[in-house]
Each structure stands twice: as structure tokens, then as C-alpha cells.
Motif scaffolding. Structure first.
Motif, PDB file in Angstrom:
ATOM      1  N   ASP A  51       0.543  -1.130  -0.098  1.00  0.00           N
ATOM      2  CA  ASP A  51      -0.015  -0.069   0.204  1.00  0.00           C
ATOM      3  C   ASP A  51       0.599   1.137   0.075  1.00  0.00           C
ATOM      4  O   ASP A  51       0.449   2.354  -0.580  1.00  0.00           O
ATOM      5  CB  ASP A  51      -0.781   0.443   1.340  1.00  0.00           C
ATOM      6  CG  ASP A  51      -1.862  -0.912   1.037  1.00  0.00           C
ATOM      7  OD1 ASP A  51      -2.345  -1.463  -0.152  1.00  0.00           O
ATOM      8  OD2 ASP A  51      -2.920  -1.707   1.931  1.00  0.00           O
ATOM      9  N   ARG A  52       1.427   1.264   0.660  1.00  0.00           N
ATOM     10  CA  ARG A  52       3.289   2.456   1.041  1.00  0.00           C
ATOM     11  C   ARG A  52       3.905   2.349   1.943  1.00  0.00           C
ATOM     12  O   ARG A  52       3.584   0.703   2.008  1.00  0.00           O
ATOM     13  CB  ARG A  52       1.764   3.668   1.583  1.00  0.00           C
ATOM     14  CG  ARG A  52       2.051   3.442   3.087  1.00  0.00           C
ATOM     15  CD  ARG A  52       0.531   4.662   4.192  1.00  0.00           C
ATOM     16  NE  ARG A  52       0.074   4.473   4.795  1.00  0.00           N
ATOM     17  CZ  ARG A  52      -1.048   3.592   5.308  1.00  0.00           C
ATOM     18  NH1 ARG A  52      -1.234   3.119   4.389  1.00  0.00           N
ATOM     19  NH2 ARG A  52      -0.795   3.412   6.822  1.00  0.00           N
ATOM     20  N   THR A  54       6.919   3.984   4.066  1.00  0.00           N
ATOM     21  CA  THR A  54       7.628   5.206   4.893  1.00  0.00           C
ATOM     22  C   THR A  54       8.696   5.439   5.043  1.00  0.00           C
ATOM     23  O   THR A  54       9.204   4.363   5.521  1.00  0.00           O
ATOM     24  CB  THR A  54       6.607   5.529   6.001  1.00  0.00           C
ATOM     25  OG1 THR A  54       4.543   5.523   5.993  1.00  0.00           O
ATOM     26  CG2 THR A  54       7.120   6.932   7.014  1.00  0.00           C
ATOM     27  N   ALA A  59       5.296   8.941   3.717  1.00  0.00           N
ATOM     28  CA  ALA A  59       4.981   8.162   3.105  1.00  0.00           C
ATOM     29  C   ALA A  59       5.174   8.347   1.857  1.00  0.00           C
ATOM     30  O   ALA A  59       4.685   9.708   1.144  1.00  0.00           O
ATOM     31  CB  ALA A  59       3.838   7.934   4.015  1.00  0.00           C
ATOM     32  N   SER A  60       4.993   7.080   1.495  1.00  0.00           N
ATOM     33  CA  SER A  60       4.855   7.333  -0.740  1.00  0.00           C
ATOM     34  C   SER A  60       3.921   6.148  -1.321  1.00  0.00           C
ATOM     35  O   SER A  60       4.246   5.233  -0.572  1.00  0.00           O
ATOM     36  CB  SER A  60       6.169   7.335  -1.226  1.00  0.00           C
ATOM     37  OG  SER A  60       6.700   7.951  -0.958  1.00  0.00           O
ATOM     38  N   GLY A  61       2.911   6.183  -1.623  1.00  0.00           N
ATOM     39  CA  GLY A  61       1.820   5.801  -2.409  1.00  0.00           C
ATOM     40  C   GLY A  61       2.251   4.531  -3.046  1.00  0.00           C
ATOM     41  O   GLY A  61       3.609   4.981  -3.925  1.00  0.00           O
ATOM     42  N   ALA A  62       2.087   3.436  -3.392  1.00  0.00           N
ATOM     43  CA  ALA A  62       2.717   2.287  -3.925  1.00  0.00           C
ATOM     44  C   ALA A  62       2.375   1.781  -5.677  1.00  0.00           C
ATOM     45  O   ALA A  62       0.770   2.420  -5.693  1.00  0.00           O
ATOM     46  CB  ALA A  62       2.415   1.048  -3.792  1.00  0.00           C
ATOM     47  N   ASP A  64       0.646   0.386  -8.722  1.00  0.00           N
ATOM     48  CA  ASP A  64      -0.163  -0.785  -9.535  1.00  0.00           C
ATOM     49  C   ASP A  64       1.183  -2.329  -9.040  1.00  0.00           C
ATOM     50  O   ASP A  64       2.112  -1.340  -9.837  1.00  0.00           O
ATOM     51  CB  ASP A  64      -0.744  -0.912 -10.525  1.00  0.00           C
ATOM     52  CG  ASP A  64      -1.973   0.064 -10.716  1.00  0.00           C
ATOM     53  OD1 ASP A  64      -2.414  -0.250  -8.871  1.00  0.00           O
ATOM     54  OD2 ASP A  64      -2.660   0.477 -11.225  1.00  0.00           O
ATOM     55  N   PHE A 115       9.987   4.878  -6.218  1.00  0.00           N
ATOM     56  CA  PHE A 115       9.568   4.042  -5.006  1.00  0.00           C
ATOM     57  C   PHE A 115       9.955   2.831  -5.222  1.00  0.00           C
ATOM     58  O   PHE A 115      10.093   1.741  -3.280  1.00  0.00           O
ATOM     59  CB  PHE A 115       8.088   3.821  -5.457  1.00  0.00           C
ATOM     60  CG  PHE A 115       7.258   2.539  -4.532  1.00  0.00           C
ATOM     61  CD1 PHE A 115       6.775   3.560  -3.790  1.00  0.00           C
ATOM     62  CD2 PHE A 115       7.408   1.898  -5.076  1.00  0.00           C
ATOM     63  CE1 PHE A 115       5.776   2.091  -2.488  1.00  0.00           C
ATOM     64  CE2 PHE A 115       6.259   0.817  -3.726  1.00  0.00           C
ATOM     65  CZ  PHE A 115       6.259   1.134  -2.750  1.00  0.00           C
ATOM     66  N   THR A 135      -4.141  -7.245   6.923  1.00  0.00           N
ATOM     67  CA  THR A 135      -3.075  -6.444   6.753  1.00  0.00           C
ATOM     68  C   THR A 135      -1.361  -6.749   7.160  1.00  0.00           C
ATOM     69  O   THR A 135      -1.839  -7.241   8.870  1.00  0.00           O
ATOM     70  CB  THR A 135      -3.426  -4.574   8.107  1.00  0.00           C
ATOM     71  OG1 THR A 135      -3.482  -4.827   9.210  1.00  0.00           O
ATOM     72  CG2 THR A 135      -4.374  -4.361   7.116  1.00  0.00           C
TER      73      THR A 135
END
Length: 279
Positions: A51-52, A54, A59-62, A64, A115, A135
Motif C-alpha cells: 500500500d505504501r 514510509t 510516506a509514498s503510495g505504491a 500498481d 519507490f 493487513t
């Protein structure tokens, strides 16, 4: 002369004192659960979507396609959305220790490459794991780096874009003919039609399926383009296979289809955005 009464009182107290001492020896503190060890995180055989990430509190979103799979014997495979990587892990209670392994070296967009670097940096060394229902969060000892993941669901036969990545003959699996990889893929639609690409030409056919068998009904309709020899060789093979019932087996996001003689092919689920041919 009467016996001393003090001896009668002290002797029964000794066993109680000994039991009290034995009960606390080796403990790790007082209170309920003292001295217990947390069970190992049940990670073997699990699949996760990233998902992300940090890094340093940022934090960086992942993108696809970013995912992590925990296999057997501490082996881990994953993708940062561009390249694939390997690692080994050991798990002790809620602590995971990761050691990065080989990684492919494809060039992608700057955002994906950044990323990917952050993902590999965080998924290294000692990490504390916390699991929820669906999760998993892995956090560095100082709490500044973290990896947030969600359980990845198995791919269903219908509605998934399957990219053909190998051929099967009995118990033997082989790679696709050199120069033919990457284009052959298909989708089993909810309307009962199969559409896709056989390596060169697009195709469509009617089909039905139950829990173990996919049956192509009638010959597939195809376009009439001419392509390089390896692609045409693969297309001829696939066209012959897609003519009748095929037994299928799904292993999370991997699909194997074989006919009655054991001839067939393998495929992997791909992201919808990655499918540009035969949709």
C-alpha cells in the motif's frame, strides 16, 4: 516433658515456601503471561499488495503491481511495480529479519524507480510486524521506516487478464519460443466469451467453465495478421490447444491449463492497466 510446639508449626510452612520460590524462577516479570514468548508471525505462503512505504517519516503510495510474497524456507519474492526482487527472512516472534537478494534491472519511470529504491531499503534488516485481519505492517526499530501491506486475494478465472508465460507437456514445463513472450494473453469474460491475443493475432470464442474445466465451444475467430516466425509458432500451438475442454488449476495468481493428453500452457494474472492487447 512436652514437645516444643514451634517445630510443629514451622515444618508445614517449608513446602509452601519452596513452591512459591519455584513458581517465580525463570519468569520475565510479574503478572499474567510473565515469561511467555510471542508466537512467530504466520507469514509462510502469504501474498501481500504493497500500500505504501514510509522512509524517515515520509510516506509514498505504491504503484500498481507492488507486492510481496512469503514462500517456504524463508524465501521472499516481490515487485516494486517495475523490477522483481528476492530476499530471505527469518521470523522470531513478531520480529522479522530480512536480507535482500538478487533484483532485476529494468528501467522504469522516475517515480517508480524511486519507490522501488525505498521499498528495498525498508524491507531490510530487523522489522517488527503487526498483523490485522487483512493487513501487515512492518516497522523499523526506530519507528521512522515502515511498510504497509494488504492481503492479496487469489485471482478468479473470470475477469482476470491472464498473460501466457510458458508451455506444458505432461509434467514438463518449458519457456515460450524465443522472441514470442509478452503479447499472448486472454480474458474469460463474465458473458461467457474468451478474448485475447495468441501471440500475433487477436481472437475470440465462446466458452463455459465449471470448477475445474474450461471448455472452448467451436473454433476461435481470429484476425489475419502475419508476424515473425516465433510468434506464429506460438500462435499455432495455442490455437490448437484452445479447441475443446481444458482442465485448469489456479494457484493464487498462476494458472495452468491442460488438455486430455497433458499438453497445455501456463499464465499469470496481470494488472488490468498492463493489458493493451486482445481486450
Amino acid at each position: 516433658m512436652s514437645k516444643p510446639r514451634a517445630l510443629v508449626v514451622l515444618v508445614p510452612l517449608l513446602p509452601a515456601l519452596l513452591l512459591t520460590a519455584c513458581g517465580t524462577e525463570g519468569g520475565r516479570g510479574s503478572g499474567p503471561g510473565a515469561g511467555t514468548v510471542s508466537p512467530d508471525l504466520p507469514l509462510t505462503g502469504t501474498h501481500w499488495t504493497v500500500d505504501r512505504v514510509t522512509v524517515g517519516g515520509s510516506a509514498s503510495g505504491a504503484p500498481d503491481g507492488a507486492r510481496v510474497t512469503f514462500g517456504k524456507d524463508g524465501r521472499v519474492t516481490g515487485s516494486g511495480g517495475c523490477n522483481t526482487f528476492n530476499a530471505t527472512v527469518t521470523v522470531r516472534g513478531d520480529t522479522l529479519t530480512a536480507s535482500p537478494g538478487p533484483m532485476t534491472e529494468m528501467a522504469c519511470s522516475a517515480d517508480r524507480m524511486r519507490f522501488e529504491e525505498e521499498l528495498v531499503k525498508v524491507f531490510s534488516g530487523r522489522l517488527k510486524g503487526v498483523m490485522g485481519n487483512d493487513t501487515l505492517t512492518l516497522t523499523s526499530p526506530d519507528g521512522r521506516n515502515a511498510l504497509a501491506l494488504t492481503a492479496e486475494r487469489p485471482a478468479p478465472l473470470r475477469g482476470t487478464t491472464w498473460k501466457i508465460d510458458g508451455l506444458v507437456s505432461g509434467k514438463t514445463a518449458t519457456s515460450l519460443p524465443a522472441g514470442s513472450a509478452g503479447k499472448a494473453r486472454f480474458v474469460v469474460g463474465e458473458d461467457g466469451r474468451v478474448t485475447g491475443n495468441l501471440g500475433c493475432n487477436n481472437f475470440s470464442a465462446s466458452a463455459r467453465n465449471d470448477a475445474t474445466t474450461l471448455t472452448i465451444e467451436g473454433p476461435a475467430a481470429t484476425t489475419r495478421m502475419m508476424c515473425a516466425s516465433p510468434q506464429m509458432t506460438l500462435e499455432t500451438k495455442l490455437y490448437e490447444l484452445l479447441d475443446g475442454p481444458l482442465s485448469y488449476r489456479i494457484d493464487h495468481r498462476a494458472l495452468t491449463l491442460t488438455d486430455a493428453s497433458g499438453e497445455g500452457f501456463t499464465a499469470v494474472a496481470v494488472e488490468a492497466a498492463a493489458s493493451t492487447d486482445g481486450r
